[in-house]
Write an enzyme that holds these catalytic residues in place. Structure first.
Site, PDB file in Angstrom:
ATOM      1  N   GLU A 431       0.868  -1.181   0.000  1.00 24.31           N
ATOM      2  CA  GLU A 431       0.000   0.000   0.000  1.00 24.31           C
ATOM      3  C   GLU A 431       0.901   1.226   0.000  1.00 24.31           C
ATOM      4  O   GLU A 431       1.907   1.272   0.715  1.00 24.31           O
ATOM      5  CB  GLU A 431      -0.914   0.036   1.238  1.00 24.31           C
ATOM      6  N   ASN A 486      -4.078   5.219  -2.412  1.00 21.94           N
ATOM      7  CA  ASN A 486      -5.318   5.721  -1.804  1.00 21.94           C
ATOM      8  C   ASN A 486      -5.864   6.904  -2.602  1.00 21.94           C
ATOM      9  O   ASN A 486      -5.131   7.841  -2.931  1.00 21.94           O
ATOM     10  CB  ASN A 486      -5.050   6.194  -0.377  1.00 21.94           C
ATOM     11  N   GLU A 517      -7.407   2.362  -3.669  1.00 21.37           N
ATOM     12  CA  GLU A 517      -8.234   2.142  -2.482  1.00 21.37           C
ATOM     13  C   GLU A 517      -9.147   3.348  -2.333  1.00 21.37           C
ATOM     14  O   GLU A 517      -8.680   4.495  -2.398  1.00 21.37           O
ATOM     15  CB  GLU A 517      -7.347   2.012  -1.227  1.00 21.37           C
ATOM     16  N   ASP A 547     -11.779   0.608   1.242  1.00 24.88           N
ATOM     17  CA  ASP A 547     -10.926   0.796   2.424  1.00 24.88           C
ATOM     18  C   ASP A 547     -11.761   0.987   3.694  1.00 24.88           C
ATOM     19  O   ASP A 547     -12.912   1.395   3.623  1.00 24.88           O
ATOM     20  CB  ASP A 547     -10.080   2.065   2.190  1.00 24.88           C
ATOM     21  N   GLU A 604      -6.235  -5.156   7.940  1.00 20.69           N
ATOM     22  CA  GLU A 604      -5.247  -4.090   8.170  1.00 20.69           C
ATOM     23  C   GLU A 604      -4.858  -4.071   9.632  1.00 20.69           C
ATOM     24  O   GLU A 604      -5.670  -4.430  10.488  1.00 20.69           O
ATOM     25  CB  GLU A 604      -5.871  -2.712   7.906  1.00 20.69           C
TER      26      GLU A 604
HETATM   27  P1  C2E Z   1      -5.321   3.896   5.637  1.00 18.22           P
HETATM   28  O1  C2E Z   1      -5.522   3.999   4.170  1.00 18.22           O
HETATM   29  O2  C2E Z   1      -6.253   3.065   6.410  1.00 18.22           O
HETATM   30  O3  C2E Z   1      -3.846   3.458   5.825  1.00 18.22           O
HETATM   31  C1  C2E Z   1      -3.447   2.559   6.773  1.00 18.22           C
HETATM   32  C2  C2E Z   1      -2.900   3.270   7.946  1.00 18.22           C
HETATM   33  O4  C2E Z   1      -2.681   2.315   8.980  1.00 18.22           O
HETATM   34  C3  C2E Z   1      -1.519   3.896   7.683  1.00 18.22           C
HETATM   35  O5  C2E Z   1      -1.419   5.029   8.483  1.00 18.22           O
HETATM   36  C4  C2E Z   1      -0.574   2.862   8.196  1.00 18.22           C
HETATM   37  O6  C2E Z   1       0.662   3.373   8.566  1.00 18.22           O
HETATM   38  C5  C2E Z   1      -1.337   2.369   9.397  1.00 18.22           C
HETATM   39  N1  C2E Z   1      -0.930   1.017   9.811  1.00 18.22           N
HETATM   40  C6  C2E Z   1      -0.517   0.025   9.007  1.00 18.22           C
HETATM   41  N2  C2E Z   1      -0.261  -1.075   9.733  1.00 18.22           N
HETATM   42  C7  C2E Z   1      -0.519  -0.755  11.016  1.00 18.22           C
HETATM   43  C8  C2E Z   1      -0.481  -1.481  12.248  1.00 18.22           C
HETATM   44  O7  C2E Z   1      -0.121  -2.646  12.311  1.00 18.22           O
HETATM   45  N3  C2E Z   1      -0.834  -0.819  13.373  1.00 18.22           N
HETATM   46  C9  C2E Z   1      -1.231   0.497  13.347  1.00 18.22           C
HETATM   47  N4  C2E Z   1      -1.559   1.069  14.487  1.00 18.22           N
HETATM   48  N5  C2E Z   1      -1.290   1.200  12.194  1.00 18.22           N
HETATM   49  C10 C2E Z   1      -0.960   0.564  11.050  1.00 18.22           C
HETATM   50  P2  C2E Z   1      -0.912   6.369   7.871  1.00 18.22           P
HETATM   51  O8  C2E Z   1       0.163   6.106   6.899  1.00 18.22           O
HETATM   52  O9  C2E Z   1      -0.665   7.277   8.997  1.00 18.22           O
HETATM   53  O10 C2E Z   1      -2.138   6.858   7.042  1.00 18.22           O
HETATM   54  C11 C2E Z   1      -3.306   7.279   7.669  1.00 18.22           C
HETATM   55  C12 C2E Z   1      -4.376   7.491   6.678  1.00 18.22           C
HETATM   56  O11 C2E Z   1      -4.042   8.600   5.829  1.00 18.22           O
HETATM   57  C13 C2E Z   1      -4.582   6.365   5.719  1.00 18.22           C
HETATM   58  O12 C2E Z   1      -5.330   5.362   6.285  1.00 18.22           O
HETATM   59  C14 C2E Z   1      -5.264   7.023   4.574  1.00 18.22           C
HETATM   60  O13 C2E Z   1      -6.643   7.171   4.847  1.00 18.22           O
HETATM   61  C15 C2E Z   1      -4.616   8.383   4.570  1.00 18.22           C
HETATM   62  N6  C2E Z   1      -3.584   8.397   3.550  1.00 18.22           N
HETATM   63  C16 C2E Z   1      -2.292   8.030   3.631  1.00 18.22           C
HETATM   64  N7  C2E Z   1      -1.690   8.226   2.449  1.00 18.22           N
HETATM   65  C17 C2E Z   1      -2.627   8.692   1.587  1.00 18.22           C
HETATM   66  C18 C2E Z   1      -2.628   9.071   0.194  1.00 18.22           C
HETATM   67  O14 C2E Z   1      -1.634   8.987  -0.527  1.00 18.22           O
HETATM   68  N8  C2E Z   1      -3.782   9.529  -0.339  1.00 18.22           N
HETATM   69  C19 C2E Z   1      -4.902   9.612   0.400  1.00 18.22           C
HETATM   70  N9  C2E Z   1      -6.007  10.081  -0.181  1.00 18.22           N
HETATM   71  N10 C2E Z   1      -4.943   9.251   1.691  1.00 18.22           N
HETATM   72  C20 C2E Z   1      -3.817   8.793   2.281  1.00 18.22           C
HETATM   73 CA    CA Z   2      -5.757   2.702   2.571  1.00 20.30          CA
HETATM   74 CA    CA Z   3      -7.570   1.538   5.817  1.00 20.58          CA
END
Ligand code: C2E
Ligand code: CA
Ligand code: CA
Length: 660
Positions: A431, A486, A517, A547, A604
């Site tokens: 991802e 995403n 996603e 998602d 996830e």
């Molecule tokens: P998401 O799409 O649900 O992404 C998964 C989030 O869960 C990511 O946080 C990831 O680092 C985190 N994660 C993965 N494995 C674990 C785990 O084992 N434990 C925990 N506690 N967390 C885990 P992140 O990177 O902080 O991203 C947060 C949200 O920000 C994402 O949720 C997504 O909604 C958004 N996001 C991140 N990058 C993009 C992007 O390029 N475009 C868009 N539109 N949204 C993004």
């Molecule tokens: Ca995602």
């Molecule tokens: Ca997610």
């Protein structure tokens, strides 16, 4: 036109316009008392000159009766109320004047002529003079009611001329001729004058009509410019004007004011369930309720759709604002009757009181922020902007400014998090997660800057940067691995954003190995746009994952009808799968659902072996989480991919039946 034809028209004419009748009536009311006064004065003088020669019956009794008669007429005119007169009453009075006037004239003429036999030649000349001059005087007084003037002059002129011609005395015959000539000229002038008078009244009436039309237009323009056409309360424009005025006044007086922002919580659902007309009714009802419960001195406006605002110039302290907020929330939350049923809406209200430094913009901004906090933390309730909020808001505004001016290409970078299929024991893809490294603020979490970019309309540009960097990595990945990017709700809702995504993917070497996603909220916001966007993305050969499944309000029918390939079960379920039987039951249902719909299911946020074991037991296969790898820079992800390709297996993969 001859004088006779004109006279004929005058006698048989019907009443003119209402305005003309009223104007004539007012003229009569002023002039009739004068006319009677003149008549009576002249009569008394004539009677006096005949007192010794004529019988008392003619010199005293008849004048007394005439005086009484004329006095009642005068009193009748003077006593009528000019403020409440109607055109019908005016016409009645004018008609009475046209009938009574000639009768009275005949009475006077008959009385004057009956004195003739008793007088000496000078007295007889006085009678002729009395009749002529009094008739001319009456015609002047009745200038604006030509019918009466013409009738009276005719009623005097005929007996006058006949009588004096019959005396056979040359001087009297000459006087009669004088009288005929003068009356004829006067009648012509009178008719012309009347035409001018009627014209004047008509043009005054036309002017009044135009003035009224102009006023109506002005009123309508004012209403359109300053009032909300649906609810009738002031609009955004009025609000800004009033806020500027109130703030200036408060500052000058060393006082504070407060602004309230009211936003309905379930308004969109009302529109969807009951239709737009019902939605409009709800807005009207809500506006009325706010209007009833707001403080008397406050100012209410509808800013747009379901956004209302109040300006409070009194009692702007925290506790009284909270009390007011509670009162308004309760009033709005009462059931609203609609033709198709009853609905409930609640409102979230944010208040902000002005400080000495506040401008119109900052005060409004503070109330807006308090409204957002109310929506987030106290839905259907009230929040008052505090000092802590002021600090947070300053930080947010600073961050917004930095994001706005950021060099996105430079400052946005991507991390990749592996997705592992425990059934085959391999990493199947990554991802793509965005990161922002601000030169001023350092690392900022996407949970903070993504929603901010969405609000600011910057998300499309961020998606472009992320996608470009992801496509560059995907070229270097082993062939069977895919990247999952995403997309935000704003991207899905904007055909231009989807165009840009498609253009980028098509420009990259084919076949591209990028999937997307999308969240439930993106789909639910606008189902038609979402469907179209999805089918266009599918055309690229991309696969679509839903998602954060389970956190939104998506209906299963929608999920079934959309061309989705996989569902990502939100990590909140994973976190509880080992401890909470309900979560376990839900996860099981979701796994079965995916299987029945022919979709793959991704979990996830797997952090522990226990979670993995529980999920594997429930039938889960594709896993993502810290247990399998944290989000990592592309180089590291490529190394990870090569290792996976070379047959390296994480220790736990073997335990779950991975094909080695
Ligand atoms: P998401 O799409 O649900 O992404 C998964 C989030 O869960 C990511 O946080 C990831 O680092 C985190 N994660 C993965 N494995 C674990 C785990 O084992 N434990 C925990 N506690 N967390 C885990 P992140 O990177 O902080 O991203 C947060 C949200 O920000 C994402 O949720 C997504 O909604 C958004 N996001 C991140 N990058 C993009 C992007 O390029 N475009 C868009 N539109 N949204 C993004
Ligand atoms: Ca995602
Ligand atoms: Ca997610």
């Amino acid at each position: 036109m001859s004088v006779f034809r004109r006279l004929g028209r005058v006698i048989f004419e019907s009443p003119g316009s209402a305005e003309l009748s009223l104007a004539q009536w007012h003229a009569l009311r002023r002039q009739v008392p004068l006319m009677y006064a003149m008549l009576l004065a002249n009569m008394v003088i004539l009677a006096a000159t005949h007192l010794s020669s004529a019988p008392k019956f003619l010199t005293i009794l008849v004048p007394c009766v005439m005086i009484a008669l004329c006095a009642t007429r005068v009193l009748r005119w003077v006593g009528s109320d000019s403020a409440t007169i109607t055109p019908e009453q005016a016409n009645r009075d004018i008609r009475a004047m046209v009938i009574l006037g000639p009768l009275i004239a005949i009475g006077f003429a008959g009385w004057a002529l009956s004195l003739y036999p008793f007088g000496s030649p000078p007295q007889q000349a006085h009678i002729a003079f009395f009749m002529a001059i009094t008739t001319i005087g009456c015609m002047f007084c009745l200038l604006n009611v030509r019918k009466a003037a013409v009738a009276i002059s005719a009623c005097v002129l005929i007996p006058f001329t006949g009588f004096f011609v019959l005396t056979g005395q040359p001087v009297f015959i000459a006087i009669a001729l004088n009288m005929v000539v003068v009356t004829a000229v006067l009648t012509t002038i009178l008719l012309d004058n009347y035409r001018d008078f009627a014209g004047l009244v008509a043009s005054r009436q036309e002017m009044a009509r135009r003035q009224e039309q102009t006023q109506q237009l002005l009123d309508e323009n004012h209403r359109l410019a300053w009032l909300d056409s649906l609810t009738g309360v002031p609009n955004r424009r009025s609000f800004h004007k009033e806020l500027a005025r109130a703030l200036e006044e408060a500052k000058a007086g060393g006082r504070t004011i407060a602004v309230a922002r009211l936003n309905l919580d379930r308004f969109k659902a009302v529109n969807e369930v009951f239709g737009q007309i019902a939605g409009d009714r709800v807005l009207i009802e809500v506006a009325q309720r706010i209007d009833v419960h707001r403080p008397f001195s406050s100012f209410l406006a509808r800013l747009d759709s379901d956004n209302f605002a109040l300006i409070l110039t009194e009692n702007s302290s925290g506790p009284s604002l909270e009390k007011l907020g509670q009162r308004l929330c309760e009033a709005i939350a009462r059931p609203i009757k609609l033709p198709l049923g009853t609905t409930h809406v609640t409102a979230s209200i944010g208040f902000a009181a002005s400080g000495p430094e506040d401008t119109l913009e900052t005060l409004f901004d503070h109330a807006d922020y308090a409204g957002l906090l109310a929506k987030r933390d106290a839905r259907g309730g009230t929040m008052v902007f505090s000092a802590i909020d002021a600090h947070d808001l300053r930080q947010i505004r600073r961050m917004e400014h930095l994001l706005h001016t950021a060099d996105l290409d430079e400052e946005i970078y991507i991390l990749l998090q592996p997705q592992f299929d425990i059934a085959i024991g391999e990493t199947t893809g990554f991802e793509v997660l965005a990161r922002w490294r601000s030169p001023v603020l350092g690392e900022i979490s996407p949970a903070e800057f993504i929603p901010m970019a969405e609000r600011m309309g910057l998300i499309g540009r961020i998606t472009q940067v992320v996608l470009r960097k992801a496509l560059a990595v995907s070229e270097k990945l082993p062939r069977r691995m895919r990247l999952s990017v995403n997309l935000s709700a704003n991207d899905i809702g904007s055909p231009a954003a989807i165009d840009a995504v498609i253009a980028q993917v098509e420009a990259a070497p084919r076949p591209s190995r990028v999937d997307f996603e999308i969240t439930e909220t993106a789909i639910m916001r606008d189902l038609d746009h979402a469907k179209e966007a999805l089918s266009r993305l599918l055309g690229l050969g991309a696969r679509i994952a839903l998602d954060d499944f389970g956190t939104g309000h998506s209906s299963l029918t929608h999920v079934q009808r959309l061309p989705l390939h996989r569902i990502k079960i939100d990590r909140s379920f994973v976190a509880e799968v080992t401890s909470d039987p309900t979560s376990r039951a839900i996860v099981k249902t979701m796994v079965d659902l995916c299987r029945n719909l022919g979709m793959s299911c991704v979990f996830e946020g797997i952090e522990t072996e226990a979670q993995l074991e529980a999920l594997a037991g429930l039938g889960g296969t594709v896993m993502q989480g810290y247990l399998f790898g944290r989000p990592m820079p592309p180089d590291q992800a490529l190394a990870h991919a090569e290792q996976s390709e070379a047959g390296w297996r994480p220790e736990h993969s073997q335990r779950f039946g991975a094909v080695s």
